[in-house]
Write an enzyme that holds these catalytic residues in place. Sequence first.
Site, PDB file in Angstrom:
ATOM      1  N   ARG A  94       0.813  -1.079  -0.076  1.00  0.00           N
ATOM      2  CA  ARG A  94       0.049  -0.016  -0.155  1.00  0.00           C
ATOM      3  C   ARG A  94       0.867   1.333   0.000  1.00  0.00           C
ATOM      4  O   ARG A  94       1.585   1.642   1.162  1.00  0.00           O
ATOM      5  CB  ARG A  94      -0.966   0.156   1.297  1.00  0.00           C
ATOM      6  CG  ARG A  94      -1.847  -1.088   1.295  1.00  0.00           C
ATOM      7  CD  ARG A  94      -2.963  -1.050   0.175  1.00  0.00           C
ATOM      8  NE  ARG A  94      -3.644  -2.451   0.414  1.00  0.00           N
ATOM      9  CZ  ARG A  94      -4.815  -2.695   1.150  1.00  0.00           C
ATOM     10  NH1 ARG A  94      -5.146  -1.966   1.923  1.00  0.00           N
ATOM     11  NH2 ARG A  94      -5.385  -3.601   0.904  1.00  0.00           N
ATOM     12  N   GLU A 144       0.535   4.350   0.814  1.00  0.00           N
ATOM     13  CA  GLU A 144       0.009   5.244   1.531  1.00  0.00           C
ATOM     14  C   GLU A 144       0.848   5.929   2.774  1.00  0.00           C
ATOM     15  O   GLU A 144       1.356   5.211   3.170  1.00  0.00           O
ATOM     16  CB  GLU A 144      -1.275   4.770   2.231  1.00  0.00           C
ATOM     17  CG  GLU A 144      -2.448   4.077   1.394  1.00  0.00           C
ATOM     18  CD  GLU A 144      -3.287   3.299   1.979  1.00  0.00           C
ATOM     19  OE1 GLU A 144      -3.492   3.301   3.328  1.00  0.00           O
ATOM     20  OE2 GLU A 144      -4.297   2.943   1.493  1.00  0.00           O
ATOM     21  N   ARG A 160      -0.615   1.637  13.187  1.00  0.00           N
ATOM     22  CA  ARG A 160      -1.236   0.603  12.785  1.00  0.00           C
ATOM     23  C   ARG A 160      -1.153   0.314  11.053  1.00  0.00           C
ATOM     24  O   ARG A 160      -1.588  -0.558  10.578  1.00  0.00           O
ATOM     25  CB  ARG A 160      -2.651   0.516  13.349  1.00  0.00           C
ATOM     26  CG  ARG A 160      -3.464   1.720  12.617  1.00  0.00           C
ATOM     27  CD  ARG A 160      -4.933   1.302  12.938  1.00  0.00           C
ATOM     28  NE  ARG A 160      -5.963   2.343  12.218  1.00  0.00           N
ATOM     29  CZ  ARG A 160      -7.206   2.193  12.181  1.00  0.00           C
ATOM     30  NH1 ARG A 160      -7.885   1.261  12.945  1.00  0.00           N
ATOM     31  NH2 ARG A 160      -7.909   2.858  11.437  1.00  0.00           N
ATOM     32  N   HIS A 161      -0.196   1.425  10.541  1.00  0.00           N
ATOM     33  CA  HIS A 161      -0.218   1.186   9.107  1.00  0.00           C
ATOM     34  C   HIS A 161       1.210   0.835   8.731  1.00  0.00           C
ATOM     35  O   HIS A 161       2.240   1.437   9.467  1.00  0.00           O
ATOM     36  CB  HIS A 161      -0.457   2.764   8.552  1.00  0.00           C
ATOM     37  CG  HIS A 161      -2.133   2.968   8.372  1.00  0.00           C
ATOM     38  ND1 HIS A 161      -3.008   3.702   9.516  1.00  0.00           N
ATOM     39  CD2 HIS A 161      -2.967   2.618   7.451  1.00  0.00           C
ATOM     40  CE1 HIS A 161      -3.948   3.793   9.117  1.00  0.00           C
ATOM     41  NE2 HIS A 161      -4.208   3.062   7.839  1.00  0.00           N
ATOM     42  N   GLU A 191      -9.846  -2.308  12.951  1.00  0.00           N
ATOM     43  CA  GLU A 191      -9.977  -2.866  11.991  1.00  0.00           C
ATOM     44  C   GLU A 191      -9.013  -3.988  11.658  1.00  0.00           C
ATOM     45  O   GLU A 191      -7.771  -3.560  11.548  1.00  0.00           O
ATOM     46  CB  GLU A 191     -10.337  -2.083  10.517  1.00  0.00           C
ATOM     47  CG  GLU A 191     -10.678  -3.015   9.534  1.00  0.00           C
ATOM     48  CD  GLU A 191     -10.491  -2.127   8.047  1.00  0.00           C
ATOM     49  OE1 GLU A 191     -10.174  -2.637   7.047  1.00  0.00           O
ATOM     50  OE2 GLU A 191     -10.449  -0.669   8.286  1.00  0.00           O
ATOM     51  N   SER A 202     -11.355  -6.268   5.859  1.00  0.00           N
ATOM     52  CA  SER A 202     -12.358  -5.793   5.214  1.00  0.00           C
ATOM     53  C   SER A 202     -12.772  -6.880   4.300  1.00  0.00           C
ATOM     54  O   SER A 202     -11.952  -7.395   3.565  1.00  0.00           O
ATOM     55  CB  SER A 202     -12.007  -4.321   4.446  1.00  0.00           C
ATOM     56  OG  SER A 202     -13.179  -3.982   3.654  1.00  0.00           O
ATOM     57  N   ARG A 207      -1.642  -7.052  12.021  1.00  0.00           N
ATOM     58  CA  ARG A 207      -2.862  -6.454  12.896  1.00  0.00           C
ATOM     59  C   ARG A 207      -3.197  -7.270  13.816  1.00  0.00           C
ATOM     60  O   ARG A 207      -3.664  -7.047  15.065  1.00  0.00           O
ATOM     61  CB  ARG A 207      -3.935  -5.604  11.854  1.00  0.00           C
ATOM     62  CG  ARG A 207      -3.287  -4.366  11.372  1.00  0.00           C
ATOM     63  CD  ARG A 207      -4.729  -3.557  10.910  1.00  0.00           C
ATOM     64  NE  ARG A 207      -4.367  -2.509  10.201  1.00  0.00           N
ATOM     65  CZ  ARG A 207      -5.070  -1.450   9.670  1.00  0.00           C
ATOM     66  NH1 ARG A 207      -6.276  -1.564   9.940  1.00  0.00           N
ATOM     67  NH2 ARG A 207      -4.493  -0.278   9.330  1.00  0.00           N
TER      68      ARG A 207
END
Length: 558
Positions: A321, A323, A329-330, A477, A480, A532
Site C-alpha cells: 500500500r 499510503e 497501525r499502518h 479494523e 475488510s 494487525r
Amino acid sequence: MASQGDNELPSRAKEEQAEANAPSKSALKKANKEREKAEKAARRQELEQAQKEQAEANDTAKHLYGSIPSPSDDLPAQKFSELAELYDAKEDQEVTVDARIHNARVQSAKLAFLVLREEAHTVQAVIAEGGNNKISRQMVKWCGGINSESIVRVTGVVKQPKEPVTSTSISNFELHVGSMYIISEAAQVLPVQVKDCMRAPPMSEEESNDEPETDSQGLPVVSLNARLNNRVLDGRTAANQAIFQLQGGISKLFMEYMDQNRFTWINSSRLAGAATEGGSGVFEIKYFDTKAYLTQSPQFFKQMAIAMDMKRVCEIGPVFRAENSNTHRHLTEFTGLDFEMVIRNDYHEVLSFGENLMLYIIRNLQERAEYKRLTKVVDQVFPGAGDFRLPSKDSAVRLTFAEAVKLLNDAGIEAGEFDDLSTSQEKALGRIMREKHSTDFYTIDKFPSAVRPFYTMPDASNPKLSNSYDFFMRGQEIMSGAQRIHDYNQLCQRMKANDPPLDPLSEGFRHYTDAFKYGCAPHGGGGLGLNRILQFYLGLPDIRFATMFPRDPGRLAP
C-alpha cells in the site's frame, strides 16, 4: 703562502661544531633512562610470556575450552539438546547445547556464573575449578571473559540448585560446565544491549523525540527506532521470540481452518501492468522497458480463480500500500491472509465463515498450551497481552453499521449515517463493545456503498448500503470483506459510475472484467491483516512490534 695558524682554523671550527652537536648531559641521562625502561619492559614481557607458557603447560583443562575444534570423521557424532528440553531434564544428565552467552559473572578465580540463552529460554551455567574434568583457573577466567552474545557449545551435567534460579526461565536446574568452545564470537561493543531491549519500551502509540534515555531506575531505555535499527539484536529477546512464534501460530491456525474447510491454496502474482482497484495507493516499478505496479491485494486474482470454478480459494502473501500513513497501525507492506468462496444462498455465509475463522484462531491462541506459554512471555514486557476477551457463546457479536453509529451517538460521539468510521470512532466503539458485550472481537455489517470499492455488491433492498463487512479487534479494523459483483454488465456500470470513472475495457481491467463475461458464480471473501491480528491480540502499542522488518513511509532498512 698561508701560515700554519691559518691551516689550523678550519680544524678548530670543526671541533667546536662537533661539541655543539653532541648530546647534552641531560639528554644522555634521559636516553639512558629510556633504554633501561625498554629493557625492563622487554624482561617483564619475557617473564610474562614464560609464565603464560608455564601456565599453559600446567593447564589441565586446555583441551576443554577455546575455539571449537574442527570437525573430524574420527570423532563420534555428538547428540545435542535444546535448552527447551532442560525444563524436564534429569539430575546428573549430561547434555551438549549450542547457545548464546547472555551474560557472564566471575565470582572468584575459582568460580564463574554464566547465563546461556537459546530463543526464549535461559539457564544458569556454573564453571568451577576442579571436579571430574579438572577444570583449571585459566578456564574459569576464560569462560567468564567471553563477550556477551557469542555463540558457544557447552557440555555439562544437569544439577538441581540449592535454591531456584529466579533470573532464568529454567529455574529448577543449572548446568555444571565440563567443556566450552566458541562457535562464533560477538563484538565486544554492541550498538544496543539485548538485556536492555528485554525491558518494556516506551508505550506511547506515537514515538517522540523527547523520550527519556533512562528509566526510573537509571537503566537505559531503548526506543522503537533504536530497536528497529538494530533488529537482529532486538529480535533475540524472549518477548520478540515469542511474538514471532505467535505470528507463525496465527498463520498455522489460518491454514488449519482453510484445510478443514477444503479450500484450495493459490499463489497469485504481486505484479500488475496497470494501477488497478482505483489507481491510487500503488507502487510503480520499472519492468524492463515499461512500467509495472505492486498489487494492493490479491483481490482480482481470487475472483478470477472463482471464475475458474475453484469454489474456495485462499492464500498468504505480501500486500503493498503506497499510503503515506505514519501511524501505529499502518505499514506500506504487510502480510495478508486472504480467502474467497462461492455463495450458495446468501452472502452471510461468507461473513459467518470469516467470523468462525477468527473465533477458531483466537480461541486456539488462548487454549493451546504452547501459545498460552508464549503469550505469558510477551505479557511480562507488554502487560495485558493475555487479556483478550471473547464472548462465551459460539458466535461472534455482530452489528450493522447503523447499530454501530447509534451506539456511538448514544455515547455522545457524533457519527454520520453514511460516513466511514474514523480511527477515534473505531477505538471508542471498541471500548463500548468491551463494556456492553465483554468482547474484544466483533464484526460490523452493511457498510454504506459510498465508502466501499466498486466491485462490492450493493444491498438489493437499499442501494445506499452494501453487502460488506469489517472485522475488529480491540476497536481497530483487521479485515475488510464483502460479496463481490459477479455480473459482467453490473460490474461495468459500477466501474463507469465510480469516482473517478474506470474503464472496464482498459488494459488494466480487461482481463479481470472478461472473467465475468464468461460466467461466474456468486462469491465473496475478505482479506485479514496478519500483522494487525497479532498486534491487537497482544495489545502491542505499535504494529512495528508485530513485524519483523517493517516497511513504512520512512523505513526501507534493515
